[in-house]
Design a protein around this motif. Structure first.
Motif, mmCIF file in Angstrom:
data_model
loop_
_atom_site.group_PDB
_atom_site.id
_atom_site.type_symbol
_atom_site.label_atom_id
_atom_site.label_comp_id
_atom_site.label_asym_id
_atom_site.label_seq_id
_atom_site.Cartn_x
_atom_site.Cartn_y
_atom_site.Cartn_z
ATOM 1 N N THR A 248 47.579 30.538 59.045
ATOM 2 C CA THR A 248 47.881 29.341 59.830
ATOM 3 C C THR A 248 49.356 29.375 60.213
ATOM 4 O O THR A 248 50.174 29.991 59.510
ATOM 5 C CB THR A 248 47.589 28.049 59.048
ATOM 6 N N GLU A 249 49.708 28.730 61.311
ATOM 7 C CA GLU A 249 51.100 28.705 61.740
ATOM 8 C C GLU A 249 51.895 27.705 60.889
ATOM 9 O O GLU A 249 51.380 26.664 60.487
ATOM 10 C CB GLU A 249 51.204 28.314 63.209
ATOM 11 N N ALA A 250 53.150 28.048 60.623
ATOM 12 C CA ALA A 250 54.021 27.146 59.857
ATOM 13 C C ALA A 250 54.205 25.841 60.618
ATOM 14 O O ALA A 250 54.460 25.855 61.819
ATOM 15 C CB ALA A 250 55.369 27.802 59.605
ATOM 16 N N PRO A 251 54.082 24.702 59.940
ATOM 17 C CA PRO A 251 54.284 23.409 60.616
ATOM 18 C C PRO A 251 55.754 23.185 60.929
ATOM 19 O O PRO A 251 56.646 23.831 60.368
ATOM 20 C CB PRO A 251 53.777 22.407 59.583
ATOM 21 N N ASP A 252 56.017 22.239 61.823
ATOM 22 C CA ASP A 252 57.405 21.912 62.175
ATOM 23 C C ASP A 252 58.200 21.491 60.947
ATOM 24 O O ASP A 252 59.409 21.751 60.861
ATOM 25 C CB ASP A 252 57.436 20.790 63.211
ATOM 26 N N SER A 253 57.535 20.851 59.988
ATOM 27 C CA SER A 253 58.229 20.374 58.790
ATOM 28 C C SER A 253 58.803 21.538 57.985
ATOM 29 O O SER A 253 59.810 21.376 57.288
ATOM 30 C CB SER A 253 57.289 19.557 57.920
ATOM 31 N N PHE A 254 58.166 22.695 58.093
ATOM 32 C CA PHE A 254 58.673 23.871 57.378
ATOM 33 C C PHE A 254 60.060 24.230 57.889
ATOM 34 O O PHE A 254 60.999 24.446 57.117
ATOM 35 C CB PHE A 254 57.710 25.037 57.555
ATOM 36 N N TYR A 255 60.211 24.285 59.211
ATOM 37 C CA TYR A 255 61.492 24.669 59.797
ATOM 38 C C TYR A 255 62.528 23.563 59.627
ATOM 39 O O TYR A 255 63.710 23.842 59.380
ATOM 40 C CB TYR A 255 61.312 25.001 61.277
ATOM 41 N N SER A 256 62.097 22.319 59.762
ATOM 42 C CA SER A 256 63.052 21.217 59.608
ATOM 43 C C SER A 256 63.593 21.164 58.185
ATOM 44 O O SER A 256 64.733 20.752 57.960
ATOM 45 C CB SER A 256 62.418 19.891 60.001
ATOM 46 N N SER A 257 62.799 21.596 57.210
ATOM 47 C CA SER A 257 63.275 21.595 55.822
ATOM 48 C C SER A 257 64.392 22.610 55.625
ATOM 49 O O SER A 257 65.179 22.498 54.686
ATOM 50 C CB SER A 257 62.126 21.895 54.857
ATOM 51 N N LEU A 258 64.461 23.599 56.528
ATOM 52 C CA LEU A 258 65.499 24.607 56.455
ATOM 53 C C LEU A 258 66.699 24.277 57.312
ATOM 54 O O LEU A 258 67.672 25.020 57.357
ATOM 55 C CB LEU A 258 64.941 25.969 56.892
ATOM 56 N N GLY A 259 66.614 23.166 58.033
ATOM 57 C CA GLY A 259 67.744 22.736 58.830
ATOM 58 C C GLY A 259 67.686 23.153 60.267
ATOM 59 O O GLY A 259 68.687 23.057 60.988
#
Length: 260
Positions: A248-259
């Motif tokens: 599955t593709e990483a959700p937007d929350s994954f990237y936002s958690s990294l800044g």
């Protein structure tokens, strides 16, 4: 034993996904420092040119063969990896331990495709596909496109000074971590938040009988030393992409958690 809040393993995601769960979190705001380009360790007037040359040649070999890597900092942080740089593929497993939890993150890198199993994001038995172009600079989950070595050894040792030989296969010197911020996860906690001097952080390195990098130890300020072992040069690395039904593709929350 000193417990690092961020321990030189290229683990920006651990600071957000794992550290808080393991009781090792850090909320220091990040700033991006330019990473030094890979290549020859820096030679200064007090460096031994022959030692610089041998250490440089050892680092260069990491780009031309396969190898395994084990990196630790104290009892709470560990990464293991199998790396085939010429083939553009690798696997890694990262572990962060704290008083109340242990978090494991697995990654597969095949060319530009990065797959991860991240607690709290990836469902059991599946993989999360990560868009490497959306990962902020210096934010790694062990592997990332363009950085197949989790410790980012070449860039880290580019920031060395005063390299000297202590035997036929042992070398010492100093790292200027202010120039290596964001490299190998040595960013904001180790460099900025520790308050310790970072311009002359001691390191030692050893080579094997074939002149290849064998060990690297960095005495991180206010943290347990980063200890890295390089082994099994030339052995095949078997990495297979997960089946499409398991991804599955990483959700937007994954990237936002990294800044991002």
């Amino acid at each position: 034993m000193r417990t690092p809040r961020l321990a030189g393993l290229g683990l920006a995601t651990m600071a957000t996904v794992a550290f808080a769960m393991a009781g090792c979190g850090d909320n220091t705001p990040t700033t991006t420092s330019p990473s030094a380009p890979a290549g020859t360790p820096a030679a200064t007037s007090s460096a031994d040119p022959a030692a610089v040359s041998k250490l440089s040649a050892a680092v260069d070999q990491l780009d031309s063969t396969s190898f395994t890597l084990t990196a630790t900092s104290g009892s709470g942080f560990k990464t293991t990896a199998e790396i085939d740089a010429p083939g553009g593929k690798a696997t890694a497993q990262l572990t962060a331990s704290g008083p109340n939890a242990e978090i494991n993150v697995k990654t597969l890198l095949i060319g530009q495709d990065l797959y991860a199993q991240v607690p709290g994001i990836t469902k059991a038995g599946t993989w999360t596909h990560v868009d490497g172009s959306r990962l902020p600079a210096g934010a790694n989950i062990g592997l990332r496109p363009g950085q197949i070595d989790p410790v980012n050894t070449a860039n880290l040792l580019k920031a060395t000074t005063d390299v000297k030989a202590t035997s036929d296969n042992s070398y010492t010197g100093s790292l200027d971590l202010s120039k290596a911020a964001g490299v190998a996860g040595l960013g904001q906690v180790t460099v900025a938040a520790s308050g310790a001097p970072v311009q002359n952080v001691p390191f030692t390195a050893t080579l094997d009988a074939q002149g290849r990098l064998s060990t690297l130890t960095v005495d991180l300020p206010q943290a347990d030393p980063l200890q890295v072992k390089y082994e099994n040069y030339g052995q095949p690395v078997n990495v297979t992409a997960p089946a499409a039904s398991e991804v599955t593709e990483a959700p937007d929350s994954f990237y936002s958690s990294l800044g991002s």
